[in-house]
Scaffold this active site. Structure first.
Site, PDB file in Angstrom:
ATOM      1  N   ASP A 291       3.733   4.096  -5.000  1.00 45.50           N
ATOM      2  CA  ASP A 291       2.576   4.174  -4.132  1.00 45.50           C
ATOM      3  C   ASP A 291       2.931   3.303  -2.859  1.00 45.50           C
ATOM      4  OD1 ASP A 291       0.434   5.154  -3.003  1.00 45.50           O
ATOM      5  OD2 ASP A 291      -0.809   4.692  -4.935  1.00 45.50           O
TER       6      ASP A 291
HETATM    7  C1  NOJ Z   1      -1.935   5.336  -1.326  1.00 51.87           C
HETATM    8  C2  NOJ Z   1      -2.521   6.180  -2.426  1.00 51.87           C
HETATM    9  O1  NOJ Z   1      -2.823   5.395  -3.515  1.00 51.87           O
HETATM   10  C3  NOJ Z   1      -1.643   7.575  -2.660  1.00 51.87           C
HETATM   11  O2  NOJ Z   1      -2.610   8.411  -3.660  1.00 51.87           O
HETATM   12  C4  NOJ Z   1      -1.490   8.471  -1.413  1.00 51.87           C
HETATM   13  O3  NOJ Z   1      -0.509   9.423  -1.811  1.00 51.87           O
HETATM   14  C5  NOJ Z   1      -0.532   7.390  -0.427  1.00 51.87           C
HETATM   15  N1  NOJ Z   1      -1.391   6.196  -0.098  1.00 51.87           N
HETATM   16  C6  NOJ Z   1      -0.005   7.990   0.575  1.00 51.87           C
HETATM   17  O4  NOJ Z   1      -1.119   8.102   1.608  1.00 51.87           O
END
Ligand code: NOJ
Length: 758
Positions: A291
């Site tokens: 993430d």
């Molecule tokens: C953080 C989020 O937790 C995740 O779900 C997302 O895909 C990413 N950012 C990218 O935007």
């Protein structure tokens, strides 16, 4: 112990397993091409494939600085960037891709990712709302259309489905998932993967899916985002993992790990999750992306001393691609050269990334997704709007309808449409809205105006504002708690109307990432507005637009009718009008309970019995002294404009042997005067287990359409494998003994029958 186990799992994950895990990803011809590429790549180029940056768009995280952008462009030219997120549009993606394939030594195309969560340009209801439809074909269609739009705009890969089971509505990201139940969540996960990826990942209108957040991100303590998780292997396997496994089995090409730690190990550095279970037991052949910055966050977690150690821990644990921590690009090549990271780990990760790029056809034509003509056509397709309206009306849940106030009469003289969300064309789009145009949704007011004849007067008053100040992904909502100036006009509008539609709830950005709350009641002056309006006119239908369940207290007691419409997407207003006037008989069922109070959270219908389940007189049993244990509206709950009755369930046998099955059948009758659809739900309780089992677990559901007076028999087949769980022996299997089966229209109001597994 994890490290020991991991060695075996790596061997397995490196082995060639045709067709295992992500369907069709492992293709012998492509594997040979990957071998050839790997043989030519420098260690820096290999690591580059594992490096993902966000483009300059301030979409889902802080926009990178000018300096960081320059680094990104330079590195793309050198073939040191495998993926970019947040770049979209046929033209922009083509230009970005050109940088890589025209300048890079090996001309390896980049893969472009975006959060296409519930639509790209055409917004569908939030995923939690869609789950309320219990209609897997509708959910798949929504993902299919989202993929068609995104793919035409140069996006290869969505960071969806989000499959986190969540028992705590304080957590703002509950809106992104399918609610509290692993079974419903697993069905929806598979439907979404099928929708995004279609039958062939190589088709130009399909995109790679990403099951996230692996794992247990929905169980942060106190419902606080990014917070600590500590759970048993049993809960992990029985509750958290089923939707992930379903996504893997449906062929999800990628997984995303999670920000949270589990039992002291951050998910990003968790070899047990990523190596043992995902790539080992499940044979997953796609890649895992971290993430955003989560590799670097292992330093803040107190698990890594610095970014270099974090990079080593993450790659060792099975995180293949680094989203925006810039840890791999800085440290992996030196670590390999110093003999601190085995190059085989890097090779395996690169192979997985290249596999997905091959499957998408990017090596045949790196620009095949970036097609301006197709983009124009896909984004203006009227069929997409029709589909969004269809899913939105299927998602609406009727929570209360005292005295049959609903459906409303279209030909009434005057309808007052009141509330902060009544004319709001933005809130219905919800959070995580990809490339939706701000303020482009059909409002409740517009939906009603379009539905009624010209002889019906529609009057509108906002009453109160819900939020003031900026409304965006990056801004915290500021709630209006002082400005009451619009209330008198709202009361005036209500007074002379035949009925009032009061649209209240949450703004789009009150739920979603980083939006945990300790109070999930109606915010600001909304309840005050409702009280004032009710004094002027009792015929008030509350239309709730929310990302999460709310504690409705006074509203639930005093409003005669309540519809939960979620953030219903681009066509929300039309869908709501369809239901308000009875053109659609509501059939949605809650995918997550509405608690009575925040103090009950976390909660699930599938709780354990405890040693003191009660109810008993006195105090020493597992209960609250100031509240019932039960939620206000339970999981699976939702009313209709008609009523359905259930017969006692019949079993095909009272005893089944291993490998056998039992049929549970029930006759459902539409006892009312309107045609309608009912979602019949099957639950099971395993009475005694080697580890204790929940009091009820969903095991099946069927939606049946019934004409007034019509009866239909609905039969569910329960196989031994449906009774399996993660046992005390660490096996996924059923155990012999007594079971109960329950059938009903929600998790609370059921009829039961008993059987034995021999
Ligand atoms: C953080 C989020 O937790 C995740 O779900 C997302 O895909 C990413 N950012 C990218 O935007």
């Amino acid at each position: 112990m994890h490290l020991l186990r991991f060695t075996g799992a790596l061997a397995l994950s490196l082995a060639f397993i045709p067709g295992a895990g992500a369907q069709g990803l492992v293709n012998p011809a492509n594997e040979k091409k990957i071998d050839a590429l790997l043989a030519q790549m420098t260690i820096e180029e290999k690591v580059g494939q594992l490096n993902q940056y966000s483009s300059a768009f301030d979409v889902t995280g802080p926009a990178p600085s000018a300096g960081a952008q320059k680094v990104m462009y330079d590195q793309i030219r050198q073939g040191l960037v495998g993926s970019v997120l947040n770049v979209t549009g046929a033209e922009a993606t083509r230009k970005m891709q050109q940088l890589a394939v025209e300048n890079g030594r090996l001309k390896i195309p980049m893969i472009f990712g975006l959060d296409v969560i519930h639509g790209y340009r055409t917004m569908f209801p939030t995923p939690l709302g869609e789950a309320a439809s219990w209609d897997m074909a509708a959910i798949e269609a929504s993902a299919r259309i989202s993929a068609t739009e995104a793919a035409a705009a140069g996006v290869h890969w969505t960071f969806a489905p989000m499959v986190d089971v969540a028992w705590d509505a304080r957590w703002g990201r509950i809106m992104e998932g399918s609610g509290e139940d692993p079974y419903l969540g697993a069905q929806a996960a598979a439907a979404r993967v099928h929708g995004f990826q279609g039958k062939d990942l190589g088709a130009v209108d399909t995109i790679a899916a990403c099951a996230k957040h692996y794992a247990a991100y929905g169980f942060g303590e106190g419902g606080r985002d990014y917070n600590t998780v500590d759970m048993s292997e049993q809960r992990l396997r029985n509750v958290v993992l089923p939707p992930f496994k379903a996504a893997a089995e449906a062929g999800a090409a990628t997984f995303m790990n999670a920000f949270n730690e589990i039992a002291g190990i951050p998910s990003t550095g968790n070899a047990h999750l990523q190596r043992d279970i995902l790539k080992g037991e499940w044979g997953f052949q796609g890649f895992v992306v971290s993430d955003w910055g989560s590799i670097g966050e292992m330093v803040a977690h107190g698990y890594s001393e610095n970014l270099e150690q974090a990079a080593r821990q993450a790659i060792t644990a099975g995180s293949d691609m680094d989203m925006e921590a810039r840890a791999y690009v800085a440290h992996l090549a030196p670590l390999v050269k110093a003999g601190k990271v085995d190059v085989k780990l890097v090779d395996d990760a690169v192979r997985r990334v290249l596999r997905v790029k091959f499957a998408l056809g990017l090596f045949d034509d790196p620009y095949r997704y970036s097609d301006a003509a197709r983009e124009k056509q896909a984004l203006g397709n009227p069929a997409h709007a029709a589909a969004a309206r269809d899913v939105a009306r299927k998602s609406i849940v009727l929570l209360k309808n005292e005295g049959g106030l609903l459906p409303l009469d279209k030909t009434a003289k005057t309808i007052a449409v009141i509330g902060p969300l009544a004319a709001d064309k933005d809130a219905p789009l919800g959070n995580w809205r990809a490339q939706a145009v701000t303020g482009s949704a059909v409002s409740v007011l517009e939906g009603i105006q379009a539905a009624v004849p010209s002889t019906t007067r529609v009057v509108h008053a906002e009453g109160v504002k819900l939020v003031t100040g900026p409304r965006s992904f990056m801004a915290r909502s500021v709630i209006n708690t002082t400005d009451r100036s619009g209330i008198p006009a709202a009361v005036e509008a209500a007074r002379s109307a035949d009925a009032v539609v009061l649209a209240i709830g949450e703004d789009a950005f009150q739920s979603g990432e980083g939006r945990s709350q300790t109070d999930i009641g109606l915010k600001g002056l909304q309840e005050e507005l409702l009280k004032a309006v009710l004094e002027a006119n009792k015929r008030v239908v509350v239309v709730l637009m929310t990302g999460r369940p709310l504690t409705l207290g006074w509203t639930a007691e005093n409003a005669p009718a309540i519809l939960e419409a979620w953030h219903g997407g681009s066509q929300a207003g039309h869908a709501i009008a369809d239901v308000l006037f009875g053109d659609t008989n509501p059939s949605g069922k809650l995918p997550v309970a509405f608690p009575r109070s925040v103090g009950q959270l976390p909660m699930t219908y599938a709780h354990k019995n405890t040693g003191r389940p009660g109810p008993e007189p006195g105090v020493t049993w597992s209960a609250y002294t100031d509240s019932p244990n039960e939620p206000l509206y339970p999981f699976g709950y939702g009313l209709s404009y008609t009523t359905f009755t259930y017969s006692e369930p019949k079993l095909s046998a009272s005893e089944i042997g291993f490998g056998g099955s039992v049929q549970v059948s029930v006759t459902i009758t539409n006892a009312g005067k309107r045609a309608g659809a009912e979602v019949a739900q099957l639950y099971v309780r395993d009475m005694v287990g080697s580890v204790t089992r929940p009091v009820r677990e969903l095991k099946g559901f069927q939606k049946v359409d019934l004409q007034p007076g019509q009866s239909r028999e609905v039969a569910f087949t329960l196989k031994t494998s449906d009774l399996a769980f993660y046992t005390a022996a660490g096996k996924w299997e059923a155990e012999p003994g007594a079971f109960k089966a329950f059938v009903g229209g929600n998790s609370r109001d059921v009829k039961e029958a008993a059987f034995n597994l021999k």
